[in-house]
Design a protein around this motif. Structure first.
Motif, PDB file in Angstrom:
ATOM      1  N   GLY A   1       0.806  -1.210   0.000  1.00 21.49           N
ATOM      2  CA  GLY A   1       0.000   0.000   0.000  1.00 21.49           C
ATOM      3  C   GLY A   1       0.846   1.270   0.000  1.00 21.49           C
ATOM      4  O   GLY A   1       1.962   1.289   0.522  1.00 21.49           O
ATOM      5  N   ALA A   2       0.297   2.315  -0.599  1.00 19.82           N
ATOM      6  CA  ALA A   2       0.934   3.636  -0.596  1.00 19.82           C
ATOM      7  C   ALA A   2      -0.161   4.688  -0.555  1.00 19.82           C
ATOM      8  O   ALA A   2      -1.211   4.524  -1.191  1.00 19.82           O
ATOM      9  CB  ALA A   2       1.815   3.825  -1.824  1.00 19.82           C
ATOM     10  N   ASP A   3       0.071   5.756   0.190  1.00 18.86           N
ATOM     11  CA  ASP A   3      -0.966   6.781   0.358  1.00 18.86           C
ATOM     12  C   ASP A   3      -1.208   7.560  -0.920  1.00 18.86           C
ATOM     13  O   ASP A   3      -2.354   7.850  -1.284  1.00 18.86           O
ATOM     14  CB  ASP A   3      -0.568   7.740   1.489  1.00 18.86           C
ATOM     15  CG  ASP A   3      -0.513   7.041   2.834  1.00 18.86           C
ATOM     16  OD1 ASP A   3      -1.229   6.028   3.007  1.00 18.86           O
ATOM     17  OD2 ASP A   3       0.259   7.485   3.704  1.00 18.86           O
TER      18      ASP A   3
ATOM     19  N   ALA B   1       5.496   1.131  -9.017  1.00 18.45           N
ATOM     20  CA  ALA B   1       4.199   1.477  -8.426  1.00 18.45           C
ATOM     21  C   ALA B   1       3.192   1.794  -9.516  1.00 18.45           C
ATOM     22  O   ALA B   1       3.549   2.153 -10.643  1.00 18.45           O
ATOM     23  CB  ALA B   1       4.345   2.662  -7.473  1.00 18.45           C
ATOM     24  N   ILE B   2       1.940   1.639  -9.144  1.00 20.72           N
ATOM     25  CA  ILE B   2       0.825   2.067  -9.990  1.00 20.72           C
ATOM     26  C   ILE B   2       0.065   3.133  -9.224  1.00 20.72           C
ATOM     27  O   ILE B   2      -0.361   2.910  -8.087  1.00 20.72           O
ATOM     28  CB  ILE B   2      -0.107   0.886 -10.324  1.00 20.72           C
ATOM     29  CG1 ILE B   2       0.647  -0.153 -11.168  1.00 20.72           C
ATOM     30  CG2 ILE B   2      -1.349   1.371 -11.069  1.00 20.72           C
ATOM     31  CD1 ILE B   2      -0.168  -1.401 -11.461  1.00 20.72           C
TER      32      ILE B   2
ATOM     33  N   VAL C   1       6.700   6.953  -4.654  1.00 21.42           N
ATOM     34  CA  VAL C   1       8.062   7.313  -5.069  1.00 21.42           C
ATOM     35  C   VAL C   1       9.046   7.066  -3.936  1.00 21.42           C
ATOM     36  O   VAL C   1      10.157   6.559  -4.151  1.00 21.42           O
ATOM     37  CB  VAL C   1       8.106   8.784  -5.527  1.00 21.42           C
ATOM     38  CG1 VAL C   1       9.553   9.240  -5.722  1.00 21.42           C
ATOM     39  CG2 VAL C   1       7.309   8.970  -6.812  1.00 21.42           C
ATOM     40  N   SER C   2       8.662   7.399  -2.717  1.00 23.43           N
ATOM     41  CA  SER C   2       9.526   7.187  -1.563  1.00 23.43           C
ATOM     42  C   SER C   2       9.844   5.706  -1.367  1.00 23.43           C
ATOM     43  O   SER C   2      10.986   5.336  -1.055  1.00 23.43           O
ATOM     44  CB  SER C   2       8.866   7.751  -0.307  1.00 23.43           C
ATOM     45  OG  SER C   2       9.652   7.500   0.838  1.00 23.43           O
ATOM     46  N   LYS C   3       8.856   4.853  -1.560  1.00 21.96           N
ATOM     47  CA  LYS C   3       9.077   3.407  -1.416  1.00 21.96           C
ATOM     48  C   LYS C   3      10.008   2.878  -2.508  1.00 21.96           C
ATOM     49  O   LYS C   3      10.804   1.970  -2.271  1.00 21.96           O
ATOM     50  CB  LYS C   3       7.740   2.671  -1.439  1.00 21.96           C
ATOM     51  CG  LYS C   3       6.883   2.900  -0.203  1.00 21.96           C
ATOM     52  CD  LYS C   3       5.601   2.100  -0.260  1.00 21.96           C
ATOM     53  CE  LYS C   3       4.754   2.352   0.985  1.00 21.96           C
ATOM     54  NZ  LYS C   3       5.427   1.898   2.234  1.00 21.96           N
ATOM     55  N   ILE C   4       9.906   3.441  -3.700  1.00 23.41           N
ATOM     56  CA  ILE C   4      10.811   3.025  -4.780  1.00 23.41           C
ATOM     57  C   ILE C   4      12.236   3.460  -4.478  1.00 23.41           C
ATOM     58  O   ILE C   4      13.190   2.695  -4.633  1.00 23.41           O
ATOM     59  CB  ILE C   4      10.341   3.609  -6.131  1.00 23.41           C
ATOM     60  CG1 ILE C   4       8.995   3.009  -6.531  1.00 23.41           C
ATOM     61  CG2 ILE C   4      11.378   3.358  -7.221  1.00 23.41           C
ATOM     62  CD1 ILE C   4       8.386   3.644  -7.769  1.00 23.41           C
ATOM     63  N   GLU C   5      12.402   4.693  -4.035  1.00 18.76           N
ATOM     64  CA  GLU C   5      13.738   5.226  -3.773  1.00 18.76           C
ATOM     65  C   GLU C   5      14.417   4.547  -2.586  1.00 18.76           C
ATOM     66  O   GLU C   5      15.645   4.518  -2.512  1.00 18.76           O
ATOM     67  CB  GLU C   5      13.645   6.732  -3.534  1.00 18.76           C
ATOM     68  CG  GLU C   5      13.261   7.516  -4.788  1.00 18.76           C
ATOM     69  CD  GLU C   5      13.106   9.000  -4.522  1.00 18.76           C
ATOM     70  OE1 GLU C   5      12.948   9.364  -3.322  1.00 18.76           O
ATOM     71  OE2 GLU C   5      13.131   9.796  -5.488  1.00 18.76           O
TER      72      GLU C   5
ATOM     73  N   SER D   1      18.755   6.546  -0.401  1.00 20.83           N
ATOM     74  CA  SER D   1      17.733   6.554   0.653  1.00 20.83           C
ATOM     75  C   SER D   1      17.457   5.162   1.204  1.00 20.83           C
ATOM     76  O   SER D   1      16.732   5.029   2.200  1.00 20.83           O
ATOM     77  CB  SER D   1      16.421   7.149   0.112  1.00 20.83           C
ATOM     78  OG  SER D   1      16.604   8.484  -0.308  1.00 20.83           O
ATOM     79  N   ALA D   2      18.003   4.131   0.570  1.00 17.55           N
ATOM     80  CA  ALA D   2      17.770   2.767   1.032  1.00 17.55           C
ATOM     81  C   ALA D   2      18.525   2.505   2.328  1.00 17.55           C
ATOM     82  O   ALA D   2      19.529   3.160   2.637  1.00 17.55           O
ATOM     83  CB  ALA D   2      18.202   1.771  -0.041  1.00 17.55           C
TER      84      ALA D   2
END
Length: 339
Positions: A46-48, A65-66, A54-58, A271-272
């Protein structure tokens, strides 16, 4: 044959982390459609909103993401995996058709789904082949240092000093070639060089440590453990989710897997969370040095035993074998009696 063919033969796309952001109803419909079309391919996260995706990808929590808002979008990351990026790009036309059909049925207009590469590969390495190839020298270079030190240098501590100098020079040299010349590595030069050096030390120190304990037969730990076992499950050339579970995750506990992940994250994903790969390569390096230390003390004990205990036994043995009065036994008291 198994070591180098098995990863390709058994590779399959499954359980790829994918973020989906948008209204709850739209998210449920898309996830259901993807699960029906490709069972087991994605693990939905889930993403808000778009920024959260984008933050989760980075941070490398997901591969893409979709986004299902007023401007639907597919977010990819070719730096994380060009193969997965292509897979997600292929979802855009299908998603566009699905959303357009729903919008038309509701009396609206057709929908366009854009594709954005959030973390692209560098222009100097657009296909990621240089970054993938950079992983193999980490294993071979570490093995080379450990094997040569074991064969050419006598003494555990001398070997540790030798491989330490070797990995520092090799780390700077490899970063200069891979980063400065080929452009395969991005980010800070000295941080990348340090990551390479520590990964090389993890491999070479383990070889030196085992050889210090068991002799030159310990050299075999390099080809067997790091090349034939750890190499196929390192996920250096494909996402770890592609390998049969749990081998993809297991491979990250070895220097090759952790080192490859570390270089990729240092280059493209600052950022990881980098704590785990740093700890893995540092732990292997520390283990090798501890084994070398144990071998050093073992050599010391053996030397003291040879110099102190064995000569003492030799002296006692010589006394027991020597007659108390050699002159008496060698010369008869009365030569006539002897005659």
């Amino acid at each position: 044959m198994l070591a180098f063919s098995w990863p390709s033969v058994t590779s399959s796309v499954k359980n790829l982390p994918l973020a989906v952001a948008g209204p709850e109803s739209a998210v449920s419909q898309v996830e259901s459609a993807l699960s029906t079309a490709s069972p087991g391919t994605f693990a939905f996260v889930g993403a808000d909103d778009r920024a959260g995706a984008v933050s989760k990808i980075e941070s490398r929590e997901v591969y893409g993401a979709i986004v299902l808002d007023s401007a639907p979008e597919v977010l990819t990351s070719s730096a994380a995996s060009p193969v997965v990026s292509q897979l997600l790009t292929g979802l855009a036309p299908k998603l566009q058709a699905q959303l357009s059909a729903a919008a038309t049925a509701a009396g609206g207009s057709a929908v366009t789904v854009a594709v954005t590469d959030v973390v692209p590969l560098a222009a100097s390495d657009p296909r990621g082949s240089g970054l993938t190839a950079a992983a193999f020298p980490l294993t071979l270079g570490g093995m080379l240092g450990g094997i040569l030190a074991t064969i050419l240098i006598v003494g555990a501590w001398r070997r540790v000093v030798a491989i330490t100098v070797y990995v520092v020079v090799a780390g700077v040299a490899l970063e200069g070639i891979l980063g400065g010349w080929f452009g395969a590595l991005q980010g800070d030069f000295f941080v990348n060089a340090g990551a390479i050096a520590l990964t090389l030390l993890a491999v070479s120190a383990t070889i030196v440590g085992v050889a210090s304990l068991v002799g030159r037969a310990g050299i075999a730990v390099g080809p067997v453990l790091f090349l034939l076992i750890a190499n196929p499950i390192s996920s250096a050339t494909q996402p770890l989710e592609f390998l049969p579970q749990p081998w993809g995750a297991v491979g990250q506990w070895f220097p090759r897997g952790a080192g490859s992940t570390l270089l990729r994250d240092l280059s493209y994903f600052p950022s990881a969370n980098l704590l785990f790969p740093w700890l893995v390569v540092a732990s292997w390096a520390a283990l090798g040095i501890v084994l070398a230390l144990a071998g050093h003390f073992r050599e010391g004990v053996r030397a003291r035993f040879t110099n102190e205990v064995l000569p003492e036994h030799a002296v006692h043995g010589a006394h027991a074998a020597t007659p108390a009065h050699p002159a008496h036994t060698a010369t008869p008291t009365h030569p006539a009696h002897a005659a």
